[in-house]
Design a protein around this motif. Sequence first.
Motif, mmCIF file in Angstrom:
data_model
loop_
_atom_site.group_PDB
_atom_site.id
_atom_site.type_symbol
_atom_site.label_atom_id
_atom_site.label_comp_id
_atom_site.label_asym_id
_atom_site.label_seq_id
_atom_site.Cartn_x
_atom_site.Cartn_y
_atom_site.Cartn_z
ATOM 1 N N VAL A 139 0.835 -1.205 0.000
ATOM 2 C CA VAL A 139 0.000 0.000 0.000
ATOM 3 C C VAL A 139 0.866 1.249 0.000
ATOM 4 O O VAL A 139 0.647 2.188 -0.769
ATOM 5 C CB VAL A 139 -0.971 -0.023 1.197
ATOM 6 C CG1 VAL A 139 -1.754 1.283 1.270
ATOM 7 C CG2 VAL A 139 -1.916 -1.203 1.052
ATOM 8 N N ALA A 140 1.905 1.227 0.876
ATOM 9 C CA ALA A 140 2.802 2.389 0.947
ATOM 10 C C ALA A 140 3.444 2.629 -0.416
ATOM 11 O O ALA A 140 3.535 3.757 -0.886
ATOM 12 C CB ALA A 140 3.860 2.147 2.014
ATOM 13 N N ASP A 141 3.891 1.516 -1.073
ATOM 14 C CA ASP A 141 4.520 1.629 -2.392
ATOM 15 C C ASP A 141 3.535 2.204 -3.401
ATOM 16 O O ASP A 141 3.893 3.046 -4.216
ATOM 17 C CB ASP A 141 4.995 0.259 -2.879
ATOM 18 C CG ASP A 141 6.338 -0.103 -2.255
ATOM 19 O OD1 ASP A 141 6.880 0.754 -1.533
ATOM 20 O OD2 ASP A 141 6.808 -1.228 -2.499
ATOM 21 N N SER A 142 2.304 1.706 -3.327
ATOM 22 C CA SER A 142 1.292 2.139 -4.283
ATOM 23 C C SER A 142 1.041 3.630 -4.159
ATOM 24 O O SER A 142 0.941 4.339 -5.156
ATOM 25 C CB SER A 142 -0.019 1.405 -4.070
ATOM 26 O OG SER A 142 0.217 0.041 -3.939
ATOM 27 N N VAL A 143 0.939 4.090 -2.904
ATOM 28 C CA VAL A 143 0.675 5.516 -2.683
ATOM 29 C C VAL A 143 1.832 6.334 -3.231
ATOM 30 O O VAL A 143 1.639 7.360 -3.891
ATOM 31 C CB VAL A 143 0.450 5.789 -1.169
ATOM 32 C CG1 VAL A 143 0.395 7.286 -0.899
ATOM 33 C CG2 VAL A 143 -0.826 5.116 -0.714
ATOM 34 N N SER A 144 3.050 5.844 -2.991
ATOM 35 C CA SER A 144 4.228 6.559 -3.468
ATOM 36 C C SER A 144 4.260 6.594 -5.003
ATOM 37 O O SER A 144 4.586 7.618 -5.605
ATOM 38 C CB SER A 144 5.468 5.859 -2.907
ATOM 39 O OG SER A 144 6.593 6.297 -3.566
ATOM 40 N N CYS A 145 3.877 5.439 -5.629
ATOM 41 C CA CYS A 145 3.811 5.375 -7.109
ATOM 42 C C CYS A 145 2.815 6.405 -7.637
ATOM 43 O O CYS A 145 3.104 7.152 -8.573
ATOM 44 C CB CYS A 145 3.321 4.006 -7.562
ATOM 45 S SG CYS A 145 4.566 2.737 -7.485
ATOM 46 N N LEU A 146 1.641 6.419 -6.986
ATOM 47 C CA LEU A 146 0.598 7.334 -7.459
ATOM 48 C C LEU A 146 1.022 8.786 -7.279
ATOM 49 O O LEU A 146 0.727 9.637 -8.118
ATOM 50 C CB LEU A 146 -0.714 7.073 -6.714
ATOM 51 C CG LEU A 146 -1.426 5.790 -7.144
ATOM 52 C CD1 LEU A 146 -2.642 5.540 -6.265
ATOM 53 C CD2 LEU A 146 -1.863 5.870 -8.600
ATOM 54 N N ALA A 147 1.761 9.046 -6.174
ATOM 55 C CA ALA A 147 2.229 10.416 -5.920
ATOM 56 C C ALA A 147 3.167 10.857 -7.053
ATOM 57 O O ALA A 147 3.081 11.987 -7.541
ATOM 58 C CB ALA A 147 2.934 10.487 -4.573
ATOM 59 N N THR A 148 4.058 9.937 -7.478
ATOM 60 C CA THR A 148 4.984 10.264 -8.571
ATOM 61 C C THR A 148 4.208 10.553 -9.857
ATOM 62 O O THR A 148 4.479 11.535 -10.564
ATOM 63 C CB THR A 148 5.951 9.077 -8.823
ATOM 64 O OG1 THR A 148 6.636 8.816 -7.619
ATOM 65 C CG2 THR A 148 6.929 9.391 -9.937
ATOM 66 N N ILE A 149 3.244 9.667 -10.120
ATOM 67 C CA ILE A 149 2.472 9.826 -11.366
ATOM 68 C C ILE A 149 1.705 11.149 -11.351
ATOM 69 O O ILE A 149 1.685 11.876 -12.338
ATOM 70 C CB ILE A 149 1.537 8.604 -11.557
ATOM 71 C CG1 ILE A 149 2.392 7.395 -11.932
ATOM 72 C CG2 ILE A 149 0.495 8.864 -12.648
ATOM 73 C CD1 ILE A 149 1.677 6.080 -11.882
ATOM 74 N N LEU A 150 1.120 11.480 -10.190
ATOM 75 C CA LEU A 150 0.365 12.745 -10.096
ATOM 76 C C LEU A 150 1.289 13.949 -10.238
ATOM 77 O O LEU A 150 0.962 14.923 -10.919
ATOM 78 C CB LEU A 150 -0.367 12.823 -8.759
ATOM 79 C CG LEU A 150 -1.722 12.134 -8.708
ATOM 80 C CD1 LEU A 150 -2.320 12.260 -7.314
ATOM 81 C CD2 LEU A 150 -2.685 12.760 -9.724
#
Lengths: 217, 197
Positions: free
Chosen positions: A124-135
């Motif tokens: 989950v932490a990784d996913s949030v970080s991935c989404l933050a980069t994409i955003l």
Amino acid sequence: MPATDELIAKLSDGLLPVRRLHPPAVRAAVWVLLATAVVVLLAAGRGLRGDIAAMLGEPSYLVQIAAAYLTGIAATVAAFEVSLPHHARAWSLLPAPFLALWLSGFVFGCLGHWIAIPFGAPVVADSVSCLATILAATVPLALVLWIMLRRSSPLRPTRTALLGSLGVAGFADTAHLLIHQVEASSLVLAINIVPVLVILAVGALLGRRGLATAGIT
Amino acid sequence: MEPAEPPAASQAHTLAERAADDWSSLMARAQDGDRRAYAALLKGVVPYVRALARRLGCETDEIEDAVQDVLLTVHTVRHTYDPARPFAPWLAAIARHRVIDRQRRRFRRLSRETPFLAEHETISADPSNSHEDASERRRLNAAIAALPANQRQAIEMLKLREVSLKAAAAMSGRSETALKVSTHRAIKRLRTLLSGT
């Protein structure tokens, strides 16, 4: 006076000088340079992925990142071209080969290295970080591209918005692949591909509306 | 060796090329704010746009609206024209797009509408459908009857029977100017009578 003559008189009486648009290739090049700078800044700010040295020797990784980047460039050039009235619709096909390569990278990467996510892995932490980069990549790039494309007053707003969104998605995924260590699981596939689809859908809907009001449809 | 182009065809070709060059340079000047060049350009392209609209299947009564639509679009997007490129394809792309868009909107509207036929009326006789209309008509007739003879004659011939001015002058033996003046005065008087002021 017939209505058409009256209209001509009104339009010519109120005529103001206009600033001509630069050629589409030049405008696309400006945005691509800006997008590349954003990707580099993000990579410098957040740090490259831990296994970057090993990945640079991995042909599939190189193909996927190159395909994402080239899709971004080709889709942007195509968006600027089709935004103008007299440019051929065939420009829309420019990103197709790179897009096919990019998407096949998602699918084959996932199928070839399917692994179970170990219990307790920080997904989950990784996913949030991935989404933050994409955003972080998507929002400024989409905004600048939208402003630039609006200047063309596109006759084909949906096509223009869709190609523009694909351009943004290509650059966002380039940043994502440089920064995040992507595990090939269905969840990570979703993390990769869903934002791309969301960018395309939102871009096509909002972008179409915004571009249409800037234009004439 | 290729056969020589017939002189008439060659002349037409040269004229078409010259027109395209002219349009291109007129648009370049219009982009810089030259109003006369812009008026000349718009007037020059109207027949071309009209022909294109007709070819794309525009109804006769819609062609002028389509032409005006195209002119407005050309005005809005004039900054997108690159004078280094030919003008005609740029204009044709805009015109085609606008005309097809109009056609699409028209077909969509028509597909939602149902023609109003005689059987849709509850009672087909006109006066039966509106009591208000009948009372308005009575008031108007009374007001017309109250007009001086010359004015009544003018209004009856020109407005109620819609006789042409020339024919009305011949029938009444009055000059066209006299009829026009009587009509003008009659309308003014009717307005006063009907508004009650």
